[in-house]
Every structure is written in C-alpha cells, then in structure tokens.
Scaffold this motif. Structure first.
Motif, mmCIF file in Angstrom:
data_model
loop_
_atom_site.group_PDB
_atom_site.id
_atom_site.type_symbol
_atom_site.label_atom_id
_atom_site.label_comp_id
_atom_site.label_asym_id
_atom_site.label_seq_id
_atom_site.Cartn_x
_atom_site.Cartn_y
_atom_site.Cartn_z
ATOM 1 N N THR A 44 0.886 -1.083 -0.140
ATOM 2 C CA THR A 44 0.063 0.018 0.154
ATOM 3 C C THR A 44 0.804 1.387 -0.064
ATOM 4 O O THR A 44 1.972 1.083 0.327
ATOM 5 C CB THR A 44 -0.949 0.041 1.358
ATOM 6 N N ARG A 45 0.211 2.473 -0.433
ATOM 7 C CA ARG A 45 0.958 3.708 -0.398
ATOM 8 C C ARG A 45 1.435 4.137 0.931
ATOM 9 O O ARG A 45 0.851 3.656 1.854
ATOM 10 C CB ARG A 45 0.194 4.709 -1.226
ATOM 11 N N ASN A 46 2.462 4.866 1.039
ATOM 12 C CA ASN A 46 2.986 5.611 2.474
ATOM 13 C C ASN A 46 2.270 6.937 2.448
ATOM 14 O O ASN A 46 2.347 7.845 1.582
ATOM 15 C CB ASN A 46 4.302 5.260 2.546
ATOM 16 N N ASN A 47 1.793 7.081 3.718
ATOM 17 C CA ASN A 47 1.163 8.333 3.934
ATOM 18 C C ASN A 47 2.174 9.565 3.833
ATOM 19 O O ASN A 47 1.787 10.687 3.776
ATOM 20 C CB ASN A 47 0.609 8.496 5.246
ATOM 21 N N PRO A 56 2.324 10.228 -0.443
ATOM 22 C CA PRO A 56 1.274 9.742 -0.925
ATOM 23 C C PRO A 56 0.945 9.558 -2.508
ATOM 24 O O PRO A 56 0.015 8.582 -2.943
ATOM 25 C CB PRO A 56 0.001 10.706 -0.381
ATOM 26 N N ASP A 57 1.820 10.391 -3.109
ATOM 27 C CA ASP A 57 1.655 10.355 -4.587
ATOM 28 C C ASP A 57 2.602 9.308 -5.251
ATOM 29 O O ASP A 57 2.557 9.134 -6.436
ATOM 30 C CB ASP A 57 2.176 11.768 -5.079
ATOM 31 N N THR A 73 2.789 2.142 -5.320
ATOM 32 C CA THR A 73 3.719 1.100 -5.109
ATOM 33 C C THR A 73 4.119 0.370 -6.223
ATOM 34 O O THR A 73 4.032 0.699 -7.204
ATOM 35 C CB THR A 73 2.700 -0.012 -4.505
ATOM 36 N N GLU A 111 2.277 6.687 12.214
ATOM 37 C CA GLU A 111 2.076 7.327 10.658
ATOM 38 C C GLU A 111 3.154 8.640 10.538
ATOM 39 O O GLU A 111 3.724 8.702 9.681
ATOM 40 C CB GLU A 111 0.750 7.787 10.341
ATOM 41 N N THR A 137 2.990 1.962 9.559
ATOM 42 C CA THR A 137 1.745 1.767 9.684
ATOM 43 C C THR A 137 1.392 0.759 10.693
ATOM 44 O O THR A 137 2.144 -0.238 10.895
ATOM 45 C CB THR A 137 1.311 0.986 8.224
#
Length: 347
Positions: free
Chosen positions: A251-254, A257-258, A261, A310, A315
């Motif tokens: 999953t993407r990382n906060n 975010p853009d 993966t 976060e 996560t």
C-alpha cells in the motif's frame, strides 16, 4: 468439593478398610482422575493469567538507541505498560545485526517477562550469521506491531521518470547501472538484488558502510539507484534532488502519498516491508501470549497511537500470533533464497 466436605467424609484414623479402597473403587477413582484434575486445574489457570503481569516486563531491542527499530521498541513498550499496568522497560542489546539481543531473549525464562522486538533483519540474519538457536522452533511469536516502507530513489538528473522507464533503461544497458546499498548482505542489498531478479535486469552493486554514504552518492549521480528508508530520502525528494519511483510495500505510504507501490508501477511480486513485532522464548504460556497479543491489538486500535506511527512513516499492523509466525517463516524462506542467489554466506 470443598475442604470442609472432604473432612466430613474422611474416616477416623485407623479405619484401614476405608483408607485403602477396594479394587473396584480404585478403578472408579482412576477413571475419574482426568476429569477431577481438569476441574481442579482450570481455576488456577485463570488465576495465573489474571495475575500476569505482577512486576515489570523487559523488552529487548537488539539494536542501539535511535533508528527505526528502537523507535518501534520504545513505542510498543510504552503502549504495553499503559495497557498491562506494569512498566515495560526497553533494554538495548546491540550487536551482530541484532543477533546478540535476539539470542539473549530466546534463552530467557519463558514466563512472559522478557520479550524481544524483531524486525525484517531477523529473517535475513540466518543467511549472514551462524545462530545458536532455531529462529522458528526456539521462539514464541506474540504479534506484529508495524509495517514500514522503503522507497526506490534515483538522481533527479536521471532520464527515467518511472519505474518502468528505469527497468527499460537497465535492460538497454546491462551492467552499466550502479546501485548503492548500505553494505554487502544488508537488507537493502538483498532487496535490490531481489528487485533486479524480478525485473530481469543486470546492475552493478556498490556497497557502502551505511545508508548515509549510499544516499550521498545517489544524490550526486555516482550511483543510479538506492532503496532508502523514507525518513532519510524524504527531504531530498521534496527538494527535487531525488526522484521517488516506487515504495516497496503493498500500500502507499502516507509520507509519500503520490508515489506508487512497485505493483502499481508495473512490477508485481516485489514487496519489502520493514515489519516489526514481538517474540518470546519457546514455551511461553498460551494465556500470557494471548494477553500480550490482545494488548498490542488494543494499543494499535487507538487513534493517538496510530498517529504516532504514521508520523514516523509506519503503519499499524496488528495480527495474531499464528499470523506473525507465518510472516516470520515466510520471510526466512524468501530472504534465504535471495541470499543464496546473491551468494551471501553466513560468517
């Protein structure tokens, strides 16, 4: 049956006929013994579980203070202390890539008062060091705490703007792309070799003594790829000096975010999660394991705790002891295979 009832039924001393029952009565008592034992033991098991813990817990962090593993160790120790009503005290035992502290934890009494934080390096270390314990059979998995992502970065001057473009470039120029790592046999080395194998590309390994020098030479363009921790790379990505091609988790990382993966960027099957979790020595009581796992779950369900993770790029990832055991076993299998492919052997 109460002690008072038993005393009423006991015969007077000297009544040998009642003290020594007949053969048929003896057989009846033997048949009843398992049920009586189970009935007698159940309350004591519940009392023991309810009493745990009655003094402070030691959490071994097999790394020096500072850094991601230590952060997670102190985070979960604080959360456990809050939930269990007893202090959970961090004990840093660094050395040999985490092996020294883990070995100490594995050989501690299996009473739930010595826990050990492990991370992805636990799955890599059997390929690098000769261990004095079995990394599966000699531990008790308690539960995973967190997942952390790495980020694949290239110099901003590199023409490749996406992961697919980078792979195409490497395929067009086999043996001409240099990739930096924090050292031969490190998780960064194995992760990058795993990526190259999945992508079908040939690159040159340039090992450094730590992530700092590796990142510095990627910034200058001396090396063309580095798989970095997000906190290390983030300032340079934001400053436009490095380009982030993909994060290594599912999953993407906060914090980025853009950034896609690896799977979203076109490389399915490549996933490297910097997981952390707690283990204990082999043979820990099941009620204690359940209690600890439940407290980890409760802590990671609190919004304030999730936010702390976060903000540091992690996560929350609670699971069951069984699931964490599978994570450990699968990691040992995967990174053992990668190490053999790369040619890494235990010291």
């Amino acid at each position: 049956m109460s002690a008072h009832t038993i005393s009423r039924r006991c015969p007077p001393q000297g009544d040998a006929g009642d003290i020594f029952p007949s053969n048929s009565r003896r057989r009846q008592l033997l048949q009843m013994a398992p049920a009586l034992a189970a009935a007698g033991m159940a309350p004591w098991g519940k009392v023991a579980a309810a009493a745990y813990p009655d003094h402070p817990i030691r959490v071994i962090v097999p790394f020096a203070p500072g850094g991601g593993n230590d952060f997670i160790g102190r985070f979960i120790a604080q959360q456990l202390g809050r939930g269990l009503g007893q202090p959970a005290v961090v004990d840093n035992r660094a050395g040999a890539g985490g092996v020294i502290g883990v070995e100490e934890g594995a050989k501690a009494p299996a009473d739930g008062y010595t826990l050990t934080l492990i991370g992805l390096s636990y799955a890599v270390n059997p390929s690098l060091y000769k261990l004095s314990f079995d990394p599966v059979k000699d531990i008790t998995p308690i539960g995973k705490v967190s997942d952390g992502a790495l980020v694949m970065v290239v110099p901003a001057s590199l023409k490749a703007r996406t992961l697919q473009e980078f792979v195409a470039m490497a395929k067009a120029e086999p043996g001409k792309i240099n990739y930096a790592t924090s050292g031969a046999g490190s998780i960064i080395h194995l992760a990058t070799a795993h990526f190259a194998s999945l992508a079908g590309i040939d690159m040159v390994h340039v090992p450094y003594k730590g992530g700092g020098p590796a990142l510095s030479d990627t910034l200058t363009g001396r090396t063309q790829l580095f798989i970095s921790s997000i906190p290390e790379a983030l300032p340079h990505v934001k400053a436009g000096k490095l380009r982030a091609l993909a994060v290594t988790t599912s999953t993407r990382n906060n914090m980025l975010p853009d950034v896609p993966t690896a799977a979203e960027a076109g490389l399915g099957g490549f996933e490297v999660s910097l997981w952390n979790g707690l283990i204990g020595p082999k043979g820990m009581p099941a009620p204690v394991v359940r209690r600890l796992n439940e407290e980890i779950g409760r802590a990671l369900a609190r919004p304030d705790a999730v936010k702390v993770l976060e903000n540091a790029g992690y996560t929350a990832a609670p699971d069951t002891p069984e699931q964490f055991g599978r994570t450990i076993a699968e990691g040992l299998d995967l990174w053992g295979r990668v190490a053999r492919e790369v040619g890494v052997k235990p010291e």
